[in-house]
Design a protein around this motif. Structure first.
Motif, PDB file in Angstrom:
ATOM      1  N   ASN A  19       0.839  -1.198   0.000  1.00 40.54           N
ATOM      2  CA  ASN A  19       0.000   0.000   0.000  1.00 40.54           C
ATOM      3  C   ASN A  19       0.878   1.253   0.000  1.00 40.54           C
ATOM      4  O   ASN A  19       2.090   1.194   0.247  1.00 40.54           O
ATOM      5  CB  ASN A  19      -0.912   0.010   1.227  1.00 40.54           C
ATOM      6  CG  ASN A  19      -1.783  -1.236   1.301  1.00 40.54           C
ATOM      7  OD1 ASN A  19      -2.332  -1.657   0.299  1.00 40.54           O
ATOM      8  ND2 ASN A  19      -1.898  -1.822   2.479  1.00 40.54           N
ATOM      9  N   THR A  24       4.869   4.525   8.103  1.00 37.94           N
ATOM     10  CA  THR A  24       4.304   3.194   8.316  1.00 37.94           C
ATOM     11  C   THR A  24       4.031   2.548   6.961  1.00 37.94           C
ATOM     12  O   THR A  24       3.299   3.106   6.140  1.00 37.94           O
ATOM     13  CB  THR A  24       3.001   3.265   9.128  1.00 37.94           C
ATOM     14  OG1 THR A  24       3.292   3.815  10.415  1.00 37.94           O
ATOM     15  CG2 THR A  24       2.401   1.873   9.308  1.00 37.94           C
ATOM     16  N   LEU A  25       4.656   1.393   6.717  1.00 42.53           N
ATOM     17  CA  LEU A  25       4.445   0.626   5.496  1.00 42.53           C
ATOM     18  C   LEU A  25       3.522  -0.546   5.810  1.00 42.53           C
ATOM     19  O   LEU A  25       3.718  -1.242   6.820  1.00 42.53           O
ATOM     20  CB  LEU A  25       5.775   0.122   4.948  1.00 42.53           C
ATOM     21  CG  LEU A  25       6.814   1.190   4.607  1.00 42.53           C
ATOM     22  CD1 LEU A  25       8.135   0.540   4.204  1.00 42.53           C
ATOM     23  CD2 LEU A  25       6.314   2.104   3.501  1.00 42.53           C
ATOM     24  N   SER A  26       2.550  -0.787   4.957  1.00 46.10           N
ATOM     25  CA  SER A  26       1.628  -1.909   5.148  1.00 46.10           C
ATOM     26  C   SER A  26       1.421  -2.625   3.831  1.00 46.10           C
ATOM     27  O   SER A  26       1.529  -2.028   2.755  1.00 46.10           O
ATOM     28  CB  SER A  26       0.289  -1.424   5.712  1.00 46.10           C
ATOM     29  OG  SER A  26      -0.356  -0.551   4.796  1.00 46.10           O
ATOM     30  N   TRP A  27       1.101  -3.909   3.898  1.00 46.84           N
ATOM     31  CA  TRP A  27       0.968  -4.748   2.715  1.00 46.84           C
ATOM     32  C   TRP A  27       0.078  -5.945   3.018  1.00 46.84           C
ATOM     33  O   TRP A  27      -0.276  -6.211   4.175  1.00 46.84           O
ATOM     34  CB  TRP A  27       2.352  -5.230   2.263  1.00 46.84           C
ATOM     35  CG  TRP A  27       3.053  -6.029   3.327  1.00 46.84           C
ATOM     36  CD1 TRP A  27       2.954  -7.372   3.575  1.00 46.84           C
ATOM     37  CD2 TRP A  27       3.913  -5.501   4.366  1.00 46.84           C
ATOM     38  NE1 TRP A  27       3.708  -7.722   4.663  1.00 46.84           N
ATOM     39  CE2 TRP A  27       4.312  -6.600   5.163  1.00 46.84           C
ATOM     40  CE3 TRP A  27       4.377  -4.225   4.683  1.00 46.84           C
ATOM     41  CZ2 TRP A  27       5.151  -6.449   6.261  1.00 46.84           C
ATOM     42  CZ3 TRP A  27       5.219  -4.085   5.764  1.00 46.84           C
ATOM     43  CH2 TRP A  27       5.599  -5.183   6.545  1.00 46.84           C
ATOM     44  N   SER A  28      -0.246  -6.686   1.993  1.00 45.99           N
ATOM     45  CA  SER A  28      -0.972  -7.948   2.140  1.00 45.99           C
ATOM     46  C   SER A  28      -0.282  -9.010   1.308  1.00 45.99           C
ATOM     47  O   SER A  28       0.400  -8.696   0.326  1.00 45.99           O
ATOM     48  CB  SER A  28      -2.440  -7.803   1.709  1.00 45.99           C
ATOM     49  OG  SER A  28      -2.519  -7.409   0.347  1.00 45.99           O
ATOM     50  N   THR A  43       2.070  -7.766   8.477  1.00 42.94           N
ATOM     51  CA  THR A  43       1.391  -6.967   7.450  1.00 42.94           C
ATOM     52  C   THR A  43       1.747  -5.486   7.515  1.00 42.94           C
ATOM     53  O   THR A  43       1.259  -4.724   6.682  1.00 42.94           O
ATOM     54  CB  THR A  43      -0.135  -7.114   7.583  1.00 42.94           C
ATOM     55  OG1 THR A  43      -0.535  -6.726   8.914  1.00 42.94           O
ATOM     56  CG2 THR A  43      -0.568  -8.551   7.331  1.00 42.94           C
ATOM     57  N   SER A  44       2.577  -5.056   8.470  1.00 44.15           N
ATOM     58  CA  SER A  44       2.951  -3.644   8.532  1.00 44.15           C
ATOM     59  C   SER A  44       4.239  -3.488   9.327  1.00 44.15           C
ATOM     60  O   SER A  44       4.624  -4.378  10.099  1.00 44.15           O
ATOM     61  CB  SER A  44       1.841  -2.800   9.171  1.00 44.15           C
ATOM     62  OG  SER A  44       1.656  -3.161  10.522  1.00 44.15           O
ATOM     63  N   ARG A  95       6.633   0.020  11.023  1.00 46.25           N
ATOM     64  CA  ARG A  95       6.994   1.431  11.143  1.00 46.25           C
ATOM     65  C   ARG A  95       8.507   1.535  11.013  1.00 46.25           C
ATOM     66  O   ARG A  95       9.257   0.911  11.778  1.00 46.25           O
ATOM     67  CB  ARG A  95       6.546   1.971  12.501  1.00 46.25           C
ATOM     68  CG  ARG A  95       6.890   3.439  12.772  1.00 46.25           C
ATOM     69  CD  ARG A  95       5.998   4.363  12.015  1.00 46.25           C
ATOM     70  NE  ARG A  95       6.336   5.779  12.273  1.00 46.25           N
ATOM     71  CZ  ARG A  95       5.752   6.788  11.665  1.00 46.25           C
ATOM     72  NH1 ARG A  95       4.798   6.556  10.764  1.00 46.25           N
ATOM     73  NH2 ARG A  95       6.088   8.031  11.933  1.00 46.25           N
TER      74      ARG A  95
END
Length: 318
Positions: A189, A200-204, A235-236, A238
């Motif tokens: 994302n 903050t990095l987030s993904w699936s 999933t994330s 910082r």
């Protein structure tokens, strides 16, 4: 072979071996199939009487000659007659699930016992988890009986008596084949909560069960930094950053076989560090603490009060 006169029967084995195989995605590896002779029992039936061929105790491959006894004695060794057993073998190797891989060469003619080399190709890059299938090698054995007349040991006449046909070996040789597909790339994302000191990095992910770890990469013009997250459940993250710096970030999924797939790359810039050292946040009067307004009110009040006192002490005008 000749009704009511001659018949032939045999029961022969071969010892075939292969190896369990694991093929990475988009790769070709070499494997082998080995075939060696096993026990063999052949019998020639003449006028209903079994005549075992004891000179061939193991499965033959090629030509084997059986000289008819007595002919050479009668002809004083000038003429001899032999029954020739000519045998050949072919093998066909297939992948039980042809979508997963292919074998080359898939057909082989065995001119002698030994080992044949095969290439197993998993095809183009495909994504997923571990896929289990098998290599299936089927053997076909052909027998032809011929007659040869020799004069002083030199063949002067040869003719096929009968083609006894091709026979499929049962069971086929089956060896396990594991195709290790590439891990599915994470869906990254856009960064959130981007401040002067972090984001903050987030993904699936696809939730594949053979993910060994995830790698979160953050790069600026002068430095690359990575963070290793064991397993595939995270999933994330910082990440700490520097003010007013443009970064590129991506996430890499690495499976248990060491194969990897990266996500897309996102680019973003951190904010400037606040002048008063406070955390980043909305700026403006509404963001100030309550005591600021109290201080302003007190200053204004004292100014008004001082003006009134000064005015009361001035001498009246004449």
């Amino acid at each position: 072979m000749i009704p009511f006169v001659a018949a032939f029967r045999a029961s022969c084995d071969i010892n075939a071996t292969g190896e369990a195989l694991s093929v990475p995605a988009n790769a070709t590896i070499r494997t082998t199939v080995s075939a060696e002779p096993g026990p063999c029992a052949m019998t020639l039936v003449l006028f209903g009487i079994d005549v075992p061929i004891s000179t061939i105790p193991t499965t033959p491959l090629g030509q084997n000659s059986i000289y008819i006894p007595g002919v050479s004695i009668v002809t004083l060794g000038v003429v001899d007659i032999s029954l020739d057993l000519r045998t050949s073998m072919n093998s066909t190797t297939r992948v039980e699930d042809p979508v997963q891989a292919a074998v080359s060469p898939d057909n082989h003619t065995w001119t002698q016992w030994g080992v044949v080399r095969l290439d197993v190709d998993s095809g183009g890059p495909r994504f997923g988890s571990l896929t289990t299938t098998a290599l299936n090698t089927a053997f076909t054995y052909r027998v032809v009986l011929s007659l040869t007349v020799l004069a002083l040991g030199v063949p002067i006449f040869q003719a096929n008596l009968v083609d006894l046909g091709a026979h499929d070996g049962v069971p086929a040789l089956v060896t396990p084949l594991l195709v290790d597909l590439l891990p599915s790339p994470p869906n990254l994302n856009d960064p959130a909560q981007v401040t002067h000191d972090g984001a903050t990095l987030s993904w699936s992910t696809a939730g594949e069960d053979d993910i060994d770890h995830l790698e979160v990469w953050v790069a600026d013009p002068s430095l690359n930094v990575s963070y290793r997250l064991e397993g595939g459940a995270a999933t994330s993250l910082r990440v700490p950053l520097r003010p007013l710096t443009t970064y590129r970030a991506w996430v890499v999924a690495v499976d248990t076989g060491g194969q990897s797939s990266p996500s897309r790359i996102v680019t973003f810039t951190t904010t400037a560090e606040p002048a008063d050292g406070t955390d980043d946040g909305p700026v403006g009067p509404q963001a100030g603490p309550p005591w600021t307004w109290i201080a302003v009110a007190l200053v204004v009040g004292f100014a008004i009060l001082g003006t009134l006192i000064w005015s009361s002490r001035r001498p009246p005008k004449e």
